[in-house]
Design a protein around this motif. Structure first.
Motif, PDB file in Angstrom:
ATOM      1  N   PRO A 279      -3.377   8.639  -5.296  1.00  0.00           N
ATOM      2  CA  PRO A 279      -3.546   7.659  -6.378  1.00  0.00           C
ATOM      3  C   PRO A 279      -3.149   8.192  -7.756  1.00  0.00           C
ATOM      4  N   LYS A 280      -3.087   9.505  -7.922  1.00  0.00           N
ATOM      5  CA  LYS A 280      -2.758  10.071  -9.229  1.00  0.00           C
ATOM      6  C   LYS A 280      -1.260  10.288  -9.424  1.00  0.00           C
ATOM      7  N   ASP A 281      -0.481  10.129  -8.358  1.00  0.00           N
ATOM      8  CA  ASP A 281       0.965  10.362  -8.456  1.00  0.00           C
ATOM      9  C   ASP A 281       1.678   9.106  -8.946  1.00  0.00           C
ATOM     10  N   VAL A 282       1.372   8.728 -10.179  1.00  0.00           N
ATOM     11  CA  VAL A 282       1.941   7.512 -10.752  1.00  0.00           C
ATOM     12  C   VAL A 282       2.841   7.861 -11.933  1.00  0.00           C
ATOM     13  N   LEU A 283       3.725   6.932 -12.265  1.00  0.00           N
ATOM     14  CA  LEU A 283       4.558   7.081 -13.456  1.00  0.00           C
ATOM     15  C   LEU A 283       3.696   6.680 -14.657  1.00  0.00           C
ATOM     16  N   GLU A 284       3.363   7.652 -15.485  1.00  0.00           N
ATOM     17  CA  GLU A 284       2.404   7.418 -16.560  1.00  0.00           C
ATOM     18  C   GLU A 284       3.039   6.709 -17.755  1.00  0.00           C
ATOM     19  N   LYS A 285       4.222   7.162 -18.188  1.00  0.00           N
ATOM     20  CA  LYS A 285       4.905   6.564 -19.342  1.00  0.00           C
ATOM     21  C   LYS A 285       6.379   6.391 -19.002  1.00  0.00           C
ATOM     22  N   GLY A 286       6.832   5.141 -19.039  1.00  0.00           N
ATOM     23  CA  GLY A 286       8.231   4.901 -18.714  1.00  0.00           C
ATOM     24  C   GLY A 286       8.678   3.512 -19.097  1.00  0.00           C
ATOM     25  N   THR A 287       9.999   3.316 -19.134  1.00  0.00           N
ATOM     26  CA  THR A 287      10.588   2.013 -19.478  1.00  0.00           C
ATOM     27  C   THR A 287      11.548   1.568 -18.383  1.00  0.00           C
ATOM     28  N   LEU A 288      11.784   0.257 -18.328  1.00  0.00           N
ATOM     29  CA  LEU A 288      12.782  -0.309 -17.414  1.00  0.00           C
ATOM     30  C   LEU A 288      13.840  -1.010 -18.251  1.00  0.00           C
ATOM     31  N   GLU A 289      15.109  -0.662 -17.977  1.00  0.00           N
ATOM     32  CA  GLU A 289      16.243  -1.261 -18.681  1.00  0.00           C
ATOM     33  C   GLU A 289      17.191  -1.878 -17.665  1.00  0.00           C
ATOM     34  N   ALA A 290      17.962  -2.889 -18.136  1.00  0.00           N
ATOM     35  CA  ALA A 290      18.954  -3.542 -17.281  1.00  0.00           C
ATOM     36  C   ALA A 290      20.310  -3.513 -17.967  1.00  0.00           C
ATOM     37  N   SER A 291      21.373  -3.369 -17.155  1.00  0.00           N
ATOM     38  CA  SER A 291      22.737  -3.305 -17.688  1.00  0.00           C
ATOM     39  C   SER A 291      23.653  -4.223 -16.884  1.00  0.00           C
ATOM     40  N   PRO A 292      24.564  -4.914 -17.558  1.00  0.00           N
ATOM     41  CA  PRO A 292      25.507  -5.785 -16.840  1.00  0.00           C
ATOM     42  C   PRO A 292      26.789  -5.076 -16.421  1.00  0.00           C
ATOM     43  N   HIS A 293      27.009  -3.837 -16.907  1.00  0.00           N
ATOM     44  CA  HIS A 293      28.302  -3.179 -16.693  1.00  0.00           C
ATOM     45  C   HIS A 293      28.133  -1.789 -16.079  1.00  0.00           C
ATOM     46  N   LEU A 294      28.861  -1.521 -15.011  1.00  0.00           N
ATOM     47  CA  LEU A 294      28.941  -0.180 -14.412  1.00  0.00           C
ATOM     48  C   LEU A 294      30.302   0.403 -14.769  1.00  0.00           C
ATOM     49  N   LEU A 295      30.274   1.505 -15.539  1.00  0.00           N
ATOM     50  CA  LEU A 295      31.525   2.141 -15.955  1.00  0.00           C
ATOM     51  C   LEU A 295      32.032   3.115 -14.900  1.00  0.00           C
ATOM     52  N   SER A 296      31.105   3.904 -14.343  1.00  0.00           N
ATOM     53  CA  SER A 296      31.483   4.844 -13.281  1.00  0.00           C
ATOM     54  C   SER A 296      30.261   5.130 -12.423  1.00  0.00           C
ATOM     55  N   ALA A 297      30.539   5.430 -11.162  1.00  0.00           N
ATOM     56  CA  ALA A 297      29.437   5.646 -10.225  1.00  0.00           C
ATOM     57  C   ALA A 297      28.804   7.018 -10.376  1.00  0.00           C
ATOM     58  N   ASN A 298      29.548   7.995 -10.862  1.00  0.00           N
ATOM     59  CA  ASN A 298      29.054   9.369 -10.996  1.00  0.00           C
ATOM     60  C   ASN A 298      29.266   9.829 -12.418  1.00  0.00           C
ATOM     61  N   GLN A 299      28.162   9.878 -13.177  1.00  0.00           N
ATOM     62  CA  GLN A 299      28.282  10.144 -14.602  1.00  0.00           C
ATOM     63  C   GLN A 299      28.598  11.601 -14.913  1.00  0.00           C
ATOM     64  N   THR A 300      27.824  12.526 -14.394  1.00  0.00           N
ATOM     65  CA  THR A 300      28.008  13.943 -14.753  1.00  0.00           C
ATOM     66  C   THR A 300      27.993  14.837 -13.520  1.00  0.00           C
ATOM     67  N   GLY A 301      28.359  14.298 -12.373  1.00  0.00           N
ATOM     68  CA  GLY A 301      28.360  15.096 -11.160  1.00  0.00           C
ATOM     69  C   GLY A 301      27.013  15.153 -10.467  1.00  0.00           C
TER      70      GLY A 301
ATOM     71  N   GLY B 102      11.016  -3.897 -20.277  1.00  0.00           N
ATOM     72  CA  GLY B 102       9.587  -3.712 -20.443  1.00  0.00           C
ATOM     73  C   GLY B 102       9.169  -2.275 -20.169  1.00  0.00           C
ATOM     74  N   THR B 103       7.855  -2.023 -20.143  1.00  0.00           N
ATOM     75  CA  THR B 103       7.304  -0.677 -19.948  1.00  0.00           C
ATOM     76  C   THR B 103       6.305  -0.688 -18.780  1.00  0.00           C
ATOM     77  N   PHE B 104       6.035   0.520 -18.291  1.00  0.00           N
ATOM     78  CA  PHE B 104       5.080   0.676 -17.192  1.00  0.00           C
ATOM     79  C   PHE B 104       3.651   0.708 -17.716  1.00  0.00           C
ATOM     80  N   GLU B 105       2.761   0.085 -16.987  1.00  0.00           N
ATOM     81  CA  GLU B 105       1.336   0.120 -17.299  1.00  0.00           C
ATOM     82  C   GLU B 105       0.556   0.480 -16.037  1.00  0.00           C
ATOM     83  N   ASN B 106      -0.261   1.523 -16.154  1.00  0.00           N
ATOM     84  CA  ASN B 106      -1.069   1.991 -15.014  1.00  0.00           C
ATOM     85  C   ASN B 106      -0.209   2.259 -13.786  1.00  0.00           C
ATOM     86  N   GLY B 107       0.961   2.839 -14.038  1.00  0.00           N
ATOM     87  CA  GLY B 107       1.844   3.210 -12.935  1.00  0.00           C
ATOM     88  C   GLY B 107       2.567   2.060 -12.278  1.00  0.00           C
ATOM     89  N   ARG B 108       2.643   0.915 -12.949  1.00  0.00           N
ATOM     90  CA  ARG B 108       3.217  -0.272 -12.327  1.00  0.00           C
ATOM     91  C   ARG B 108       4.035  -1.075 -13.342  1.00  0.00           C
TER      92      ARG B 108
END
Length: 519
Positions: free
Chosen positions: A422-444, A457-463
């Motif tokens: 139960p403690k293995d949660v994402l504590e602080k994070g954001t979710l972003e969306a993009s309409p364009h894929l420039l390349s499949a492999n950015q830096t190897g 939006g952002t994560f709350e209580n690991g969700r």
């Protein structure tokens, strides 16, 4: 040999003694007559004193009496009813063989005519404080094995306790509760003859183990040897469990999938991190392993010996599957006085998806974080059992979902942590969306290079969860990439249990269908 007649032993003894007395009297009369004749022809000889003759007669009668008493004692021992707490002891000099007579060992259950796919061996013994885990173990296996799968699986329950009364009562209980499975071949109950066991006293005390522990682990080695030999021809593969474990859902399908995925030759597959629980072997190796355990049973614990045995095989590789499929639940060990709280940290009770109605269109999930073991990011998105697990993630690291085709999304749910972790949660994070894929492999590092990200939006209580019922907001975007980014370092791991997405097209179809039903 005791005479089986109407006379009791006491009457028999009196009759024999009477006959002997008559015989001695007649013999004395004959000897007297002969001596009288000899006295007339030969010089007089001195006879043994009467006291000596009497003593010899009494001594003969005593010897005969002891023989009869010994027979009477033996008969009483044979006919004495068994006492419930009487425990059998291994013999000191028994003629043993490691090849088990399966018909003689079987207590309950009907053997199948053809080999199955898997045999599951479960030894069981009496524990302190009257702890009973076997029923929980069997019920768990029944619940997680489908009707069709039961035709390919045989569960062998080995009554391994030296207390014969306990074994008898347990076998009757098993029959009462599981007679259907015993009759159709899904279960068998077996018991070893006491002659199978070697001497268990005065053994080597390796590893500075106490005498009682040495005896316990040595007997356990012999228990396994018997079980391996019994199961040698029942199926293609053999899985070892204990009588205090539970199984995860779809364990058999997961075993098949993991087995098929192996590209290298293997000697053992592991489906639990603990001891010898959840270890899968080829049945063709079982008899040799049984012989090996009997040869070195007093040297070290069985899981150590089995590792040594595997090193002798041509294919020495073993592969561990995570998450584990079996969890240890027992608190009271079969070793008297020992309590344990061993649990498999990598076990997950259910690998079913929570959001079965999600669309999850074809997509690739990747990350610039180091996934732990086999817990790859794709598992959190696909229907394959499993999850994504990361150790000690850092701020700025991320995982990505790149859709095969750009799509409008009506709902997104990302859940982290689990019941076991139960403690293995994402504590602080954001979710972003993009309409364009420039390349499949950015830096190897196999992560995509997407442009024009917009934070959703952002994560709350690991969700994280967001939904819309129209083509506005989230539904207005043609999404090609999703990106989850950590905004802070965290000490705890992150377990991404599920990524679920729904498309706008499906939501609109549902709405139109409801309108049609109303009309």
């Amino acid at each position: 040999m005791v005479l089986r007649s109407g006379l009791s032993l006491w009457q028999l003894r009196n009759a024999v003694l009477g006959a002997l007395a008559v015989f001695l009297v007649l013999n004395a009369w004959i000897m007297t007559s002969t001596l009288q004749q000899q006295q007339q022809q030969q010089p007089r000889q001195v006879d043994p004193p009467c006291d000596v003759q009497r003593d010899e007669l009494i001594q003969s009668m005593k010897v005969f009496n002891k023989v009869l008493l010994r027979q009477e004692s033996l008969e009483a021992e044979i006919s004495r009813p068994a006492v419930h707490d009487r425990q059998e002891k291994p013999c000191e000099d028994c003629s043993r063989t490691s090849l088990v007579d399966t018909d003689a060992a079987r207590v309950w259950g009907k053997p199948r005519k053809t080999k199955g796919f898997l045999t599951i061996g479960i030894p069981t013994v009496k524990r302190d404080k009257d702890s009973r885990y076997l029923g929980t173990t069997l019920n768990s296996l029944i619940d997680t094995t489908s009707e069709a799968e039961r035709d390919e699986v045989t569960i062998v329950i080995f009554l391994a306790d030296f207390d014969s009364y306990y074994n008898k009562m347990l076998s009757l209980e098993i029959y009462r509760n599981y007679s259907q499975h015993l009759e159709n071949g899904f279960m068998q109950v077996v018991q070893a003859p006491i002659s199978f066991y070697p001497q268990l006293e005065g053994l080597k005390q390796n590893f500075n183990d106490a005498k009682d522990r040495v005896k316990w682990r040595s007997k356990q080695c012999v228990d396994y040897a018997f079980l391996f030999s019994y199961c040698r021809d029942l199926s293609e593969f053999y899985l070892q469990l204990e009588d205090d474990v539970v199984s995860s859902e779809n364990y058999l399908t997961t075993i098949r999938t993991f087995m098929t995925a192996q590209t290298a030759a293997w000697s053992m597959l592991e489906f639990s991190e603990l001891g010898f629980i959840g270890k899968l072997l080829r049945s063709s190796d079982l008899q040799r392993l049984a012989d090996f355990l009997l040869l070195f049973y007093e040297e070290m614990p069985n899981d150590f010996l089995i590792r040594h045995f595997l090193k002798l095989l041509p294919h020495r590789e073993t592969f561990v599957r995570r998450p584990s499929l079996f969890q240890h639940i027992g608190k009271h060990s079969s070793l008297v006085g020992k309590e344990q709280n061993l649990v498999d940290a990598f076990y997950v009770a259910t690998l079913k998806r929570k959001y079965n109605d999600s669309d999850n269109p074809s997509a690739v999930v990747s990350t610039n974080m180091a996934a732990f073991g086999e817990y790859k990011p794709q598992l959190a998105y696909s229907t394959e059992p499993g999850f994504f697990w990361v150790e000690a993630p850092k701020s700025g690291q991320a995982f990505f979902v790149v859709f095969e085709n750009s799509t409008r999304l009506s709902r997104i749910v990302i859940e982290t942590g689990s019941e076991e972790h139960p403690k293995d949660v994402l504590e602080k994070g954001t979710l972003e969306a993009s309409p364009h894929l420039l390349s499949a492999n950015q830096t190897g590092d196999n992560t995509p290079n997407c442009a024009d990200y917009a934070q959703i939006g952002t994560f709350e209580n690991g969700r994280f969860e967001m939904a819309t019922t129209s083509r506005e907001g989230l539904g207005s975007l043609e999404v090609k990439c999703l990106k989850v980014t950590l905004t802070e370092d965290q000490k705890m791991w992150i377990l991404v249990r599920e990524i679920a997405v729904w498309t706008v097209k499906k939501e609109i179809s549902k709405k139109r269908r409801k309108m049609f039903l109303v009309m």
